[in-house]
Each structure stands twice: as structure tokens, then as C-alpha cells.
Design a protein around this motif. Structure first.
Motif, PDB file in Angstrom:
ATOM      1  N   VAL A   1      -3.126  31.462  17.046  1.00 32.66           N
ATOM      2  CA  VAL A   1      -2.243  32.153  16.061  1.00 32.66           C
ATOM      3  C   VAL A   1      -3.068  33.053  15.483  1.00 32.66           C
ATOM      4  CG1 VAL A   1      -0.687  31.626  14.063  1.00 32.66           C
ATOM      5  CG2 VAL A   1      -0.602  30.203  15.856  1.00 32.66           C
ATOM      6  N   LEU A   2      -4.203  32.569  14.881  1.00 27.27           N
ATOM      7  CA  LEU A   2      -4.985  33.540  14.174  1.00 27.27           C
ATOM      8  C   LEU A   2      -5.125  35.045  15.060  1.00 27.27           C
ATOM      9  CD1 LEU A   2      -6.959  34.461  11.861  1.00 27.27           C
ATOM     10  CD2 LEU A   2      -8.741  33.114  13.206  1.00 27.27           C
ATOM     11  N   HIS A   3      -5.772  34.896  16.203  1.00 26.29           N
ATOM     12  CA  HIS A   3      -5.826  35.912  16.867  1.00 26.29           C
ATOM     13  C   HIS A   3      -4.578  36.858  17.290  1.00 26.29           C
ATOM     14  CE1 HIS A   3     -10.151  36.478  17.234  1.00 26.29           C
ATOM     15  NE2 HIS A   3     -10.311  35.105  17.000  1.00 26.29           N
ATOM     16  N   PHE A   4      -3.634  36.228  17.361  1.00 29.94           N
ATOM     17  CA  PHE A   4      -2.245  36.929  17.608  1.00 29.94           C
ATOM     18  C   PHE A   4      -1.999  37.743  16.396  1.00 29.94           C
ATOM     19  CE2 PHE A   4       2.250  36.865  16.645  1.00 29.94           C
ATOM     20  CZ  PHE A   4       2.720  37.703  17.765  1.00 29.94           C
ATOM     21  N   ILE A   5      -2.172  37.155  15.228  1.00 31.17           N
ATOM     22  CA  ILE A   5      -1.961  37.919  14.001  1.00 31.17           C
ATOM     23  C   ILE A   5      -3.000  39.054  13.464  1.00 31.17           C
ATOM     24  CG2 ILE A   5      -0.387  36.299  12.966  1.00 31.17           C
ATOM     25  CD1 ILE A   5      -2.781  35.636  10.917  1.00 31.17           C
ATOM     26  N   LEU A   6      -4.173  38.884  14.216  1.00 35.48           N
ATOM     27  CA  LEU A   6      -5.271  39.928  13.887  1.00 35.48           C
ATOM     28  C   LEU A   6      -5.038  40.974  15.101  1.00 35.48           C
ATOM     29  CD1 LEU A   6      -8.269  37.930  13.471  1.00 35.48           C
ATOM     30  CD2 LEU A   6      -7.175  38.973  11.754  1.00 35.48           C
ATOM     31  N   LEU A   7      -4.160  40.712  16.155  1.00 32.06           N
ATOM     32  CA  LEU A   7      -3.794  41.520  17.000  1.00 32.06           C
ATOM     33  C   LEU A   7      -2.632  42.495  16.347  1.00 32.06           C
ATOM     34  CD1 LEU A   7      -4.068  42.649  19.998  1.00 32.06           C
ATOM     35  CD2 LEU A   7      -2.375  41.077  20.526  1.00 32.06           C
ATOM     36  N   LEU A   8      -1.580  41.862  15.536  1.00 30.04           N
ATOM     37  CA  LEU A   8      -0.629  42.511  14.916  1.00 30.04           C
ATOM     38  C   LEU A   8      -1.262  43.477  13.901  1.00 30.04           C
ATOM     39  CD1 LEU A   8       2.173  40.027  14.310  1.00 30.04           C
ATOM     40  CD2 LEU A   8       2.126  41.588  16.302  1.00 30.04           C
ATOM     41  N   TYR A   9      -2.213  42.995  13.110  1.00 28.71           N
ATOM     42  CA  TYR A   9      -2.893  43.406  12.062  1.00 28.71           C
ATOM     43  C   TYR A   9      -3.671  44.727  12.619  1.00 28.71           C
ATOM     44  CZ  TYR A   9      -5.349  43.981   7.516  1.00 28.71           C
ATOM     45  OH  TYR A   9      -6.055  44.569   6.530  1.00 28.71           O
ATOM     46  N   SER A  10      -4.130  44.802  13.509  1.00 24.74           N
ATOM     47  CA  SER A  10      -4.879  45.963  14.342  1.00 24.74           C
ATOM     48  C   SER A  10      -3.971  47.089  14.519  1.00 24.74           C
ATOM     49  CB  SER A  10      -5.653  45.455  15.489  1.00 24.74           C
ATOM     50  OG  SER A  10      -4.648  45.332  16.636  1.00 24.74           O
ATOM     51  N   PHE A  11      -2.551  46.969  14.535  1.00 24.64           N
ATOM     52  CA  PHE A  11      -1.588  48.015  14.957  1.00 24.64           C
ATOM     53  C   PHE A  11      -1.320  48.388  13.573  1.00 24.64           C
ATOM     54  CE2 PHE A  11      -0.812  45.922  19.197  1.00 24.64           C
ATOM     55  CZ  PHE A  11      -0.606  47.009  19.529  1.00 24.64           C
ATOM     56  N   VAL A  12      -1.425  47.703  12.420  1.00 25.90           N
ATOM     57  CA  VAL A  12      -0.933  48.684  11.121  1.00 25.90           C
ATOM     58  C   VAL A  12      -1.531  49.829  10.889  1.00 25.90           C
ATOM     59  CG1 VAL A  12      -1.070  48.019   8.658  1.00 25.90           C
ATOM     60  CG2 VAL A  12      -0.497  46.045  10.125  1.00 25.90           C
TER      61      VAL A  12
ATOM     62  N   LEU B   1       7.303  50.014  10.844  1.00 26.15           N
ATOM     63  CA  LEU B   1       6.618  49.135  11.649  1.00 26.15           C
ATOM     64  C   LEU B   1       5.474  48.497  11.347  1.00 26.15           C
ATOM     65  CD1 LEU B   1       6.955  50.859  15.099  1.00 26.15           C
ATOM     66  CD2 LEU B   1       7.969  48.547  14.663  1.00 26.15           C
ATOM     67  N   ALA B   2       4.802  49.414  10.341  1.00 23.55           N
ATOM     68  CA  ALA B   2       3.409  48.872   9.732  1.00 23.55           C
ATOM     69  C   ALA B   2       3.840  47.782   8.814  1.00 23.55           C
ATOM     70  CB  ALA B   2       2.846  50.124   9.197  1.00 23.55           C
ATOM     71  N   VAL B   3       5.020  47.901   7.789  1.00 22.63           N
ATOM     72  CA  VAL B   3       5.096  47.116   6.942  1.00 22.63           C
ATOM     73  C   VAL B   3       5.817  45.573   7.512  1.00 22.63           C
ATOM     74  CG1 VAL B   3       6.916  46.505   5.236  1.00 22.63           C
ATOM     75  CG2 VAL B   3       5.912  48.580   5.263  1.00 22.63           C
ATOM     76  N   LEU B   4       6.590  45.868   8.666  1.00 24.35           N
ATOM     77  CA  LEU B   4       7.118  44.386   9.442  1.00 24.35           C
ATOM     78  C   LEU B   4       5.617  43.929  10.056  1.00 24.35           C
ATOM     79  CD1 LEU B   4       9.289  43.093  10.857  1.00 24.35           C
ATOM     80  CD2 LEU B   4       9.008  44.476  12.886  1.00 24.35           C
ATOM     81  N   PHE B   5       4.855  44.395  10.530  1.00 25.28           N
ATOM     82  CA  PHE B   5       3.588  43.830  11.068  1.00 25.28           C
ATOM     83  C   PHE B   5       2.756  43.021  10.103  1.00 25.28           C
ATOM     84  CE2 PHE B   5       2.980  45.199  15.873  1.00 25.28           C
ATOM     85  CZ  PHE B   5       4.166  45.264  16.015  1.00 25.28           C
TER      86      PHE B   5
END
Lengths: 130, 120
Positions: free
Chosen positions: B16-27, B50-54
């Protein structure tokens, strides 16, 4: 005020912003370690709301600082967060520094410096020996 | 440190941590794309949205990760975003990948592994 001074001043402001963000992480962790009656209360409680407010302010300050601070220096200044969180975590959360953790953090900081300033470092070193 | 944090955290939390870090990298990528569009145009709102959503998904799940992992370990894993940022920068924004960036990433990676394994 000349541009060099502005860069130094806004680099310091950038570091303050990283510190604000790091403090917000401590608040989030403090809140996460508590037990709440419901999932919604895990998020809608004063420490979390204050922490995300601080996080948002930090983001805004950081974005403004990029007007004066070079983009390549950004990740290095942001990496101060690993040190801030490490020290604040030790003080407020009693999370210990193990030898492995310290070596890992040093590698991360070194990697970020090479990632961001590798070209400048290479030119500097070759300049000395040429 | 409390007993919960002394225990070795499970692979699900780590995933989960790495999934959200993957999302965070898109911000950062979305923010750059937003500012490539005219301010307050449809494209601007699309990418800023999209940035706010992620960022929102990241914030919600980050709190769950912190329940099961020491802050210093979770936070240090954020360094992996530098590698993702380099990839998205090259694939989406056309940034160049230099040898220094690759070398820096190769040094960051074992650093993260060491910090994570320090909790075991």
C-alpha cells in the motif's frame, strides 16, 4: 537585493517549509497511533486537520521558493526532510536510530545529491585535476 | 516506540505504501502539465484536478500506513519517488535521463532497502 542573496534567503525559507512539513508528519503519526471510535474520526480530528493545513502551507511556500531556487537544488533541500523527520521522530516518537537506518539515510542523501548535482560535481572534480 | 511499531510490518502495508508513493510521484507531473496549459483553462483544471485527486488518495492511505509502520521508515521510502519522477519526466514530459540521475537512483535504492530492513 542581488539575486545571490535572494537565492540564499529563499533556500532558507525552503528549508523552513521542509521543517513545517516534517512537523506535520509527526502530528499525523501521533494521531495515527491513537485509537478512534470510527474511521471518519481518524481523519476529522484536530491534529490531522492542523497537520494537513501545515502540509498545504508548506507546499505553497515551496512552490513560491522555486521562483528563486534552482529546480535542481529542490530535491536536495527537500531531502533535509529525512533528517528533520529522523530527529523529530527520535525526540517525539522515540523511534530509534539504528546503524542500518543511519547508513541507509546517508546513502539516500548521497544519491539525491548525485541525482541533482552530478554534472556540477563531475565538472568540479575534473576541473581540479585538469 | 510502541509494540505495534516494533513488529515487522506486513507485506500488504508495504505494498500500500508503495502504491501511494507511485500515485504521489504523479502529483508533480500533473502540476507541471497543469502549468503548461493556459491558467484557468480546461486543461489546467483537468491536470490540477488530477493532482488534487491523487494527493487526496495519498493523504487518506498515508494515515493508514502510519498506523502500522514507524514514521521514519515510511517517510524514508518517499525517496523512491525520485526514481519514479525521473521515469515520468522522461516518458511524459520529455525530460532527459542522465547517467548522474541513474547513478543517484542506484544509490538511493539500497539506502531505502537498508532503512526498511532496519525495522526487522
Amino acid at each position: 537585493m542581488n539575486n545571490g542573496n535572494l537565492v540564499i534567503i529563499f533556500s532558507c525559507v525552503f528549508l523552513c517549509s521542509v521543517l513545517i512539513s516534517s512537523i506535520s508528519q509527526i502530528l499525523l503519526k501521533k494521531s495515527a497511533d491513537r485509537i478512534y471510535d470510527s474511521r471518519i474520526k481518524e481523519y476529522l480530528n484536530p491534529p490531522v486537520i492542523i497537520a494537513y493545513g501545515m502540509f498545504f502551507c508548506s507546499m505553497m511556500i515551496t512552490m513560491y521558493c522555486y521562483k528563486y531556487v534552482d529546480v535542481s537544488a529542490g530535491p536536495i533541500l527537500e531531502s533535509a526532510g529525512y533528517i528533520f523527520v529522523g530527529v523529530l521522530g527520535y525526540i517525539f516518537l522515540k523511534e530509534r536510530f539504528t546503524k542500518k537506518k543511519v547508513i541507509g539515510m546517508i546513502l539516500i542523501l548521497l544519491g539525491i545529491v548525485i541525482f541533482s548535482l552530478g554534472g556540477e560535481i563531475f565538472n568540479f572534480v575534473t576541473g581540479i585535476f585538469s | 516506540m510502541d509494540n505495534k511499531n516494533k513488529k515487522k510490518f506486513d507485506i500488504k502495508t508495504f505494498a500500500v505504501l508503495h502504491f501511494i508513493l507511485l500515485l504521489y510521484s504523479f502529483v508533480g507531473v500533473f502540476m507541471k502539465l497543469a502549468f503548461k496549459n493556459e491558467f484557468l483553462s480546461l486543461g489546467f483544471f483537468l491536470f490540477a484536478g488530477l493532482a488534487v485527486l491523487f494527493l487526496g488518495i495519498y493523504a487518506l492511505l498515508w494515515q493508514q500506513v502510519l498506523k502500522k509502520m514507524p514514521l521514519t521508515v515510511a517517510f524514508t521510502n518517499k525517496a523512491i519517488c525520485i526514481v519514479w519522477g525521473m521515469l515520468w519526466g522522461a516518458l511524459i514530459l520529455g525530460d532527459t535521463i542522465t547517467w548522474y540521475k541513474i547513478l543517484g537512483s542506484l544509490i538511493v535504492f539500497p539506502g531505502v532497502v537498508l532503512v526498511v530492513s532496519s525495522n526487522e
